[in-house]
Design an enzyme around this catalytic site. Structure first.
Site, PDB file in Angstrom:
ATOM      1  N   ARG A  90      -3.614   3.352   2.437  1.00 45.68           N
ATOM      2  CA  ARG A  90      -4.223   2.719   1.026  1.00 45.68           C
ATOM      3  C   ARG A  90      -3.044   2.302   0.066  1.00 45.68           C
ATOM      4  NH1 ARG A  90      -1.317   5.552  -2.894  1.00 45.68           N
ATOM      5  NH2 ARG A  90      -2.096   7.857  -2.984  1.00 45.68           N
TER       6      ARG A  90
ATOM      7  N   ARG B 188      -7.368   0.451  -5.643  1.00 50.54           N
ATOM      8  CA  ARG B 188      -6.951   1.192  -4.398  1.00 50.54           C
ATOM      9  C   ARG B 188      -7.600   0.393  -3.175  1.00 50.54           C
ATOM     10  NH1 ARG B 188      -5.008   6.594  -4.953  1.00 50.54           N
ATOM     11  NH2 ARG B 188      -3.579   6.508  -6.659  1.00 50.54           N
TER      12      ARG B 188
ATOM     13  N   CYS C 162       0.373   7.140 -11.969  1.00 55.91           N
ATOM     14  CA  CYS C 162       1.299   8.225 -11.394  1.00 55.91           C
ATOM     15  C   CYS C 162       2.399   7.688 -10.952  1.00 55.91           C
ATOM     16  CB  CYS C 162       0.563   9.134 -10.541  1.00 55.91           C
ATOM     17  SG  CYS C 162       1.343  10.793  -9.963  1.00 55.91           S
TER      18      CYS C 162
ATOM     19  N   ARG D 165       0.026   5.032   0.733  1.00 53.16           N
ATOM     20  CA  ARG D 165      -0.129   6.508   1.471  1.00 53.16           C
ATOM     21  C   ARG D 165      -0.659   6.285   2.908  1.00 53.16           C
ATOM     22  NH1 ARG D 165      -2.654  11.582   2.157  1.00 53.16           N
ATOM     23  NH2 ARG D 165      -4.690  10.798   1.370  1.00 53.16           N
TER      24      ARG D 165
ATOM     25  N   ARG E 188      -1.711  17.676   3.286  1.00 52.00           N
ATOM     26  CA  ARG E 188      -2.751  17.642   2.579  1.00 52.00           C
ATOM     27  C   ARG E 188      -3.882  18.209   3.310  1.00 52.00           C
ATOM     28  NH1 ARG E 188      -3.332  12.369  -1.789  1.00 52.00           N
ATOM     29  NH2 ARG E 188      -1.272  12.452  -2.510  1.00 52.00           N
TER      30      ARG E 188
ATOM     31  N   GLU F 141      -6.167  15.248  -1.954  1.00 53.98           N
ATOM     32  CA  GLU F 141      -5.099  16.109  -2.467  1.00 53.98           C
ATOM     33  C   GLU F 141      -5.762  17.343  -2.916  1.00 53.98           C
ATOM     34  OE1 GLU F 141      -3.349  14.050  -5.678  1.00 53.98           O
ATOM     35  OE2 GLU F 141      -1.226  14.965  -4.998  1.00 53.98           O
TER      36      GLU F 141
HETATM   37  P1  ADP Z   1      -5.330   9.064  -2.159  1.00 60.66           P
HETATM   38  O1  ADP Z   1      -5.425   8.735  -0.657  1.00 60.66           O
HETATM   39  O2  ADP Z   1      -5.681   7.966  -2.803  1.00 60.66           O
HETATM   40  O3  ADP Z   1      -4.112   9.575  -2.461  1.00 60.66           O
HETATM   41  P2  ADP Z   1      -6.843  11.708  -1.784  1.00 60.66           P
HETATM   42  O4  ADP Z   1      -5.888  12.407  -1.003  1.00 60.66           O
HETATM   43  O5  ADP Z   1      -7.761  12.226  -2.757  1.00 60.66           O
HETATM   44  O6  ADP Z   1      -6.482  10.223  -2.566  1.00 60.66           O
HETATM   45  O7  ADP Z   1      -7.772  10.884  -0.357  1.00 60.66           O
HETATM   46  C1  ADP Z   1      -9.143  10.125  -0.834  1.00 60.66           C
HETATM   47  C2  ADP Z   1      -9.936  10.345   0.430  1.00 60.66           C
HETATM   48  O8  ADP Z   1      -9.404   9.719   1.655  1.00 60.66           O
HETATM   49  C3  ADP Z   1     -10.328  11.924   0.875  1.00 60.66           C
HETATM   50  O9  ADP Z   1     -11.706  11.802   1.106  1.00 60.66           O
HETATM   51  C4  ADP Z   1      -9.753  11.908   2.050  1.00 60.66           C
HETATM   52  O10 ADP Z   1     -10.096  13.025   2.848  1.00 60.66           O
HETATM   53  C5  ADP Z   1      -9.731  10.661   2.711  1.00 60.66           C
HETATM   54  N1  ADP Z   1      -8.662  10.435   3.647  1.00 60.66           N
HETATM   55  C6  ADP Z   1      -7.440  10.440   3.570  1.00 60.66           C
HETATM   56  N2  ADP Z   1      -6.626  10.345   4.776  1.00 60.66           N
HETATM   57  C7  ADP Z   1      -7.654   9.964   5.608  1.00 60.66           C
HETATM   58  C8  ADP Z   1      -7.857   9.953   7.098  1.00 60.66           C
HETATM   59  N3  ADP Z   1      -6.772   9.597   7.644  1.00 60.66           N
HETATM   60  N4  ADP Z   1      -8.886   9.777   7.591  1.00 60.66           N
HETATM   61  C9  ADP Z   1      -9.915   9.842   6.865  1.00 60.66           C
HETATM   62  N5  ADP Z   1     -10.018   9.919   5.739  1.00 60.66           N
HETATM   63  C10 ADP Z   1      -9.003  10.100   4.909  1.00 60.66           C
HETATM   64  N1  ILO Z   2      -1.244  15.024 -11.496  1.00 63.35           N
HETATM   65  C1  ILO Z   2      -1.666  15.538 -10.064  1.00 63.35           C
HETATM   66  C2  ILO Z   2      -1.379  14.706  -9.057  1.00 63.35           C
HETATM   67  C3  ILO Z   2       0.011  14.165  -8.570  1.00 63.35           C
HETATM   68  C4  ILO Z   2       0.297  13.227  -7.624  1.00 63.35           C
HETATM   69  N2  ILO Z   2      -1.045  12.790  -6.924  1.00 63.35           N
HETATM   70  C5  ILO Z   2      -1.793  12.008  -7.442  1.00 63.35           C
HETATM   71  C6  ILO Z   2      -3.028  11.576  -6.933  1.00 63.35           C
HETATM   72  N3  ILO Z   2      -1.395  10.984  -8.095  1.00 63.35           N
HETATM   73  C7  ILO Z   2      -0.616  16.637  -9.908  1.00 63.35           C
HETATM   74  O1  ILO Z   2       0.641  16.472 -10.862  1.00 63.35           O
HETATM   75  O2  ILO Z   2      -0.726  17.548  -9.440  1.00 63.35           O
END
Ligand code: ADP
Ligand code: ILO
Length: 346
Positions: free
Chosen positions: A116, A219, A261, A270, A299, A304
């Protein structure tokens, strides 16, 4: 939010970058400053003040926050990305430059791959400082641009307003949709007027998705089952190019793509796999040595601040600024190859 503009009291065991870098001197120097959108130091730090278990603890309300509050943001950017105030960022989204054959062609370890990027619309405040009308306008413009996509990117925009509980719960459980009520985002002002102005776009296969007005205004997500990292990256790069024909994103030569952020600045990318490593999980020291070497982050599988389940982890690139998109994905690929090799040997 308290009305006082006093130096926050962090507990002695606070580990956030906010409590590390917000010294009394920095606080005094910045406490009465404001960006042209009226975003203050108090707004920028509220998430970390309210959530003392934050890793970072700060959010920007606009691009200007990164200069007005540079005394606080710069050391955080330096520590997280290893990127200094005089460095500049470079972007490369060309899939031809990526060397990433599937690390797990038999499908024994990698469950799914997701990449993403965060994007925000140029010349508008970021989510923490955006007004309701501006946010609704972003939703209108972005959903109109998305509804114009064709071929494999063609899909539908689903606003959160009016979406049934069961549909949103299923989309979240299946890892497609963002969660509601995140306390870090709440304190950053990112959940104001919820659920208005938010939504998700996806194609029928749910391999291409766009979150609208969550932590960032967009996103853009490419994901699929298995470990074909290059296919996922190629789809993402194509989608970004198409969306850029209709929407101008906020980008600076110094900080790259501007995000709310500071950990997401630069590529805002990511790239992750969900991967089963049950044996390695029993030796976290070795696990962490490999992820550190390849600049990776671990993670849990619900995003996260979540935990691993059944030895399955979300492994992704940690660096995002001062490295290209291709390098972010290369970091993830090479680290995953090393992790699988180790798991096999145990
Ligand atoms: P971000 O990717 O925006 O940093 P999150 O860590 O909250 O935010 O992840 C968002 C969603 O994407 C969560 O439901 C997570 O489980 C899912 N996700 C992340 N990586 C994968 C992956 N490789 N396969 C399937 N789902 C994923
Ligand atoms: N504000 C949160 C998350 C920081 C990094 N992650 C994201 C989704 N931006 C923290 O400081 O733990």
């Amino acid at each position: 939010m308290s009305q006082k503009n006093e130096f926050p009291n962090f507990p002695a065991d606070c580990k956030s970058m906010l409590c590390k870098y917000l010294t009394k001197e920095v606080f005094e120097e910045l406490k009465d400053k404001k960006t042209s959108n009226g975003f203050t130091l108090k707004d920028a730090i509220n998430s970390g003040v309210k959530n003392i278990d934050s890793g970072i603890g700060v959010y920007a309300g606009d691009e200007e926050s990164y200069t007005v509050f540079a005394k606080l943001f710069d050391p955080i950017i330096q520590e997280y990305h290893g990127f200094g105030p005089n460095d500049s960022h470079k972007s490369n989204l060309n899939p031809d430059d990526l060397d990433a054959p599937n690390p797990d062609p038999e499908g024994k370890y990698i469950i799914s791959t997701r990449i993403r990027v965060g994007r925000n619309v140029a010349n508008l405040p970021l989510g923490p400082a955006i007004t309701k009308d501006q946010r609704n306008q972003v939703e209108q413009d972005v959903s109109a641009a998305l509804n114009n996509l064709d071929d494999k990117l063609a899909g539908t925009y689903y606003p959160l307003t009016g979406m049934s509980e069961s549909v949103s719960a299923q989309l979240i459980a299946d890892h497609f949709l963002f969660k509601a009520g995140d306390r870090f985002l709440e304190a950053a002002g990112l959940n104001r007027d919820w659920p208005q102005g938010r939504g998700i776009y996806h194609n029928d296969e749910k391999t291409f998705l766009v979150w609208v007005n969550e932590e960032d205004q967009l996103r853009i997500i490419s994901m699929q089952m298995g470990g074909d990292i290059k296919e996922v990256f190629t789809r993402l790069a194509t989608a970004i190019k198409e969306i850029e024909k209709k929407v101008t994103f906020s980008y600076s030569p110094h900080l790259g793509y501007i995000t709310s952020c500071p950990t997401n600045l630069g590529t805002a990318m990511r790239a992750s796999v969900h991967i089963a490593l049950p044996k390695l999980a029993k030796d976290m020291e070795t696990f962490k040595a490999i992820t550190d070497k390849h600049h990776l982050q671990i993670r849990g599988i619900h995003g996260e601040h979540s935990e691993s389940e059944g030895g399955v982890y979300d492994i992704s690139n940690r660096r995002r600024l001062g490295v290209t998109e291709v390098q972010c994905v290369q970091d993830m690929h090479d680290g995953v190859v090393a992790l699988i090799e180790k798991e096999k040997s145990l």
